[in-house]
Design an enzyme around this catalytic site. Structure first.
Site, PDB file in Angstrom:
ATOM      1  N   LYS A  26       0.815  -1.216   0.000  1.00 49.28           N
ATOM      2  CA  LYS A  26       0.000   0.000   0.000  1.00 49.28           C
ATOM      3  C   LYS A  26       0.849   1.267   0.000  1.00 49.28           C
ATOM      4  CE  LYS A  26      -4.145  -2.018   2.050  1.00 49.28           C
ATOM      5  NZ  LYS A  26      -5.239  -1.881   3.028  1.00 49.28           N
ATOM      6  N   LYS A 298     -15.738  -2.334   1.499  1.00 50.93           N
ATOM      7  CA  LYS A 298     -14.379  -2.358   0.964  1.00 50.93           C
ATOM      8  C   LYS A 298     -13.520  -1.290   1.622  1.00 50.93           C
ATOM      9  CE  LYS A 298     -15.677  -5.555  -1.768  1.00 50.93           C
ATOM     10  NZ  LYS A 298     -15.574  -6.881  -1.182  1.00 50.93           N
ATOM     11  N   ASP A 299     -12.206  -1.521   1.571  1.00 47.98           N
ATOM     12  CA  ASP A 299     -11.234  -0.645   2.205  1.00 47.98           C
ATOM     13  C   ASP A 299     -11.211   0.726   1.536  1.00 47.98           C
ATOM     14  OD1 ASP A 299      -9.375  -0.127   4.099  1.00 47.98           O
ATOM     15  OD2 ASP A 299      -7.954  -1.670   3.456  1.00 47.98           O
ATOM     16  N   LYS A 300     -10.685   1.713   2.256  1.00 50.37           N
ATOM     17  CA  LYS A 300     -10.590   3.062   1.711  1.00 50.37           C
ATOM     18  C   LYS A 300      -9.330   3.235   0.875  1.00 50.37           C
ATOM     19  CE  LYS A 300     -10.287   7.955   2.924  1.00 50.37           C
ATOM     20  NZ  LYS A 300     -10.369   8.976   3.997  1.00 50.37           N
TER      21      LYS A 300
END
Length: 688
Positions: A26, A298-300
């Site tokens: 990430k 869902k993730d940011k």
């Protein structure tokens, strides 16, 4: 076998003995992409149009955040309760569960809150407030619905196109006969207008008082409802049933048709939380956030693809808004009419495309000339091991609110102990930073002033703002804190007890592997093979029979570690009939939950529990190793499936005595509620 871990509540027990390597994930949003796999086994962006394909080509890579997403692979004990953990029966958020600032705008919403407080203080029915003009009829309808659900004691009146609110005199009269909570719930029941539904007031042993209530309900609502008294276990209460033939209001054919419209689409979003994206779309379309349904959150910090369905919006109307949504990092594709909403957990899993950057060995003893060659070998060994042997199916740190000073599992423990005030204060524990959200939380804990804290809380923090609004209205005592939790949608509310149960599950699986090893043992719980058959017509998995491993089955090796289950805490599950059963009892007693029934009646929470496989296995696993400096230009690489490796080695280039760092690209599928970061931990033997 074991290694220290910085990941909160995620023990470091591993299945394979390979060395692993270091790296980071990430670094860029495009380094983590997650794409839902629907119940038919197809990725939701498979048939994406050119617009969405452009989004995919410029961004690659993400992970599912399991907050609010329940485990569709989890094997649920048979229980008809609509609060069931890990199943399809998950309550859709109600209109009153969302911030009215999305529907009315922040200034009008604040004015309405102040108006409500004035009504409570001055006890007059003559006051009236204008909410403004709403030319769009769909927007007007949602304003009426949201305001009345949030504030049942208000009447909403349209003087087209203006909407005004005033106190409902019927509500005032009823609240003098029953408790204020009962009056609010009754008016929400009336406003919902679900034919054939019923509402029951609390026990009332006074016949004279029941008669007064019956007369009031008959006089004011007789055309809509019928009432009766009934006795149960020595107590008597009034039950109210909505008449089958009752038509609370007339709707045009066009309005009835609009109510039945469902439009499905694929959402590609970047750097946005799912609920944040929904709130923006709802405001732009003039509908409520609860009119959107989805299979998982869902993730940011990622690029994500997921299926959604919106109610009361036609495909054409949705298409007209796509350019506006694109400016906010949302791309819509595959827009079409569908017959029904989505439900949480209605997916097979997720496909991940992710990049691990700055690869290096755990031991920095290699020379520059052989580092890349050694890394290629480490990666191949690690990927092949995890594909063959799987990884410990831990809940990831996202489940516990990583980065927060107060972890979500601690909030969940307080709720299970019905410590409402303690749970609220844990919820508002700030991070160490001085960002606006932490500042607002710190102000609340120091002053107990919910109104001032609400003014400081960023508009994007929907959960915190909902809680503060309720605390401002009901107070910060035990009852007010309970009302604050009830202001959250059920799926948000139940997340915190689930986080606690997930923490205990993580600890249990680490203890199980450490003490009983890597084979199925007597007393373990497993599922039988015949229970895993998938029904082709529905795409649903039938409930397998939970079986307890016998002495003979352990000796003969009938079951493997991959078939072993551990229970998620709940009121319907059975526990292993070996040392792990005792461990669960002692673990709950240590937290003061030895008598816990995993129900919180005041918050309408029920946790029946479920069974989660001890191991998870990535599918369709492929990888590619390449020099980061050449990544965009297609530099030399090794890779392919985990069982095949190119003969070409990575020699790299040396600049100023340093070699280009390596990047690893991984592509694989995981079942629902399995974590890509946990899979990476097993591959890398560290927290990425």
């Amino acid at each position: 076998m074991r290694q220290d871990s910085d990941a909160v509540n995620v023990p470091a027990c591993f299945i394979s003995n390979h060395e692993g390597f270091l790296g980071s994930i990430k670094n860029l949003i495009r380094d983590f992409v997650v794409t839902e796999i629907d119940i038919t086994g197809q990725r939701v962006n498979t048939a994406a149009d050119t617009q969405t394909a452009a989004c995919a080509s410029s961004h690659q890579n993400n992970e599912t955040r399991a907050e609010f997403e329940e485990d569709s692979r989890c094997l649920v004990s048979q229980d008809a309760d609509d609060s069931a953990d890990c199943g399809d029966d998950v309550t859709i958020p109600s209109p009153g569960s969302f911030d009215l600032s999305v529907i009315l705008g922040q200034s009008v919403s604040d004015e309405l809150e102040q108006f409500v407080l004035t009504l409570k203080d001055e006890k007059t029915t003559k006051q009236e407030l204008s909410l403004g003009c709403f030319p769009d009829k769909h927007h007007r309808a949602n304003v009426h619905r949201a305001v009345r659900h949030r504030f049942p004691f208000l009447m909403t009146v349209t003087i087209q196109p203006e909407i005004r609110v005033r106190e409902d005199p019927d509500y005032r009269e009823l609240s003098q006969l029953v408790t204020e909570d009962e009056a609010e719930d009754f008016f929400r029941f009336i406003d919902a207008k679900v034919r054939g539904s019923s509402y029951t007031f609390g026990p009332d042993d006074s016949k004279e008082h029941r008669t007064v209530v019956h007369h009031f309900l008959s006089r004011r609502f007789g055309k809509l409802v019928e009432t009766k008294s009934f006795s149960d276990q020595g107590t008597t209460a009034i039950s109210v049933r909505l008449r089958e033939q009752g038509r609370p209001k007339k709707r045009t054919a066009e309005e009835r048709k609009e109510e039945e419209v469902y439009t499905g689409f694929t959402l590609c979003k970047e750097n946005l939380e799912t609920l944040e994206a929904i709130s923006y779309m709802a405001a732009a379309l003039g509908v409520l956030p609860s009119d959107f349904t989805y299979a998982g959150i869902k993730d940011k910090r990622a690029i994500t693809y997921q299926s959604m369905v919106v109610k009361k919006v036609s495909p054409q109307r949705l298409k007209e808004k796509t350019a506006e949504f694109e400016k906010r990092g949302m791309r819509l594709s595959q827009i079409c009419s569908v017959s029904e909403p989505l439900r949480l957990g209605r997916l097979q899993g997720n496909h991940f495309d992710l990049v691990v950057r700055d690869l290096r060995p755990h031991r920095a003893t290699d020379t520059l000339t052989n580092t890349h060659t050694r890394l290629a070998g480490l990666v191949q060994e690690a990927v092949e091991n995890v594909e063959a042997r799987g990884f410990v199916n831990y809940y990831g740190p996202q489940r516990f609110g990583s980065g927060q000073s107060a972890q979500s599992d601690r909030v969940g423990l307080a709720l299970l102990k019905e410590d409402m005030v303690g749970a609220v204060r844990l919820f508002f524990t700030p991070d160490e930073s001085d960002d606006p959200q932490s500042h607002a939380k710190r102000h609340f804990l120091e002053t107990d002033n919910a109104k001032e804290s609400l003014a400081l809380m960023p508009l994007s923090k929907a959960r915190e703002r909902l809680m503060l609004r309720a605390l401002n209205r009901y107070g910060t005592g035990p009852d007010g804190c309970a009302q604050a939790w009830l202001s959250l949608p059920h799926s948000m509310r139940v997340f915190y007890p689930h986080a606690y149960c997930s923490r205990v599950w993580n600890e249990a699986v680490a203890h199980r592997l450490t003490t009983l090893g890597h084979r199925a043992r007597r007393g373990d719980l497993v599922w039988r093979q015949e229970g895993q058959k998938r029904e082709e017509d529905t795409g649903e998995t039938s409930l397998p029979e939970i079986h307890v491993v016998t002495d003979q089955e352990e000796q003969e090796g009938v079951y493997t570690l991959g078939q072993v289950l551990l229970p998620m805490l709940g009121n319907t599950v059975m526990y292993p009939e070996n040392a792990m059963g005792t461990w669960f009892q002692e673990r709950l007693a240590r937290d003061g939950l030895d008598e816990c029934r995993f129900r919180v009646g005041s918050l309408k929470l029920n946790l029946p529990g479920c069974y989660r496989p001890l191991l998870a296995f990535p599918r369709n696993l492929r990888y590619q190793l390449q020099r980061a400096a050449c990544e965009e230009g297609g530099g030399e690489a090794t890779g392919g499936s985990s069982s095949r490796r190119s003969d070409r080695q990575l020699n790299g280039t040396t600049v100023g005595g340093k070699r280009d760092p390596l990047a690893l690209t991984l592509n694989f599928d995981l079942d629902s509620s399995c974590y890509a970061t946990i899979c990476l931990r097993e591959i890398m033997k560290c927290d990425p």
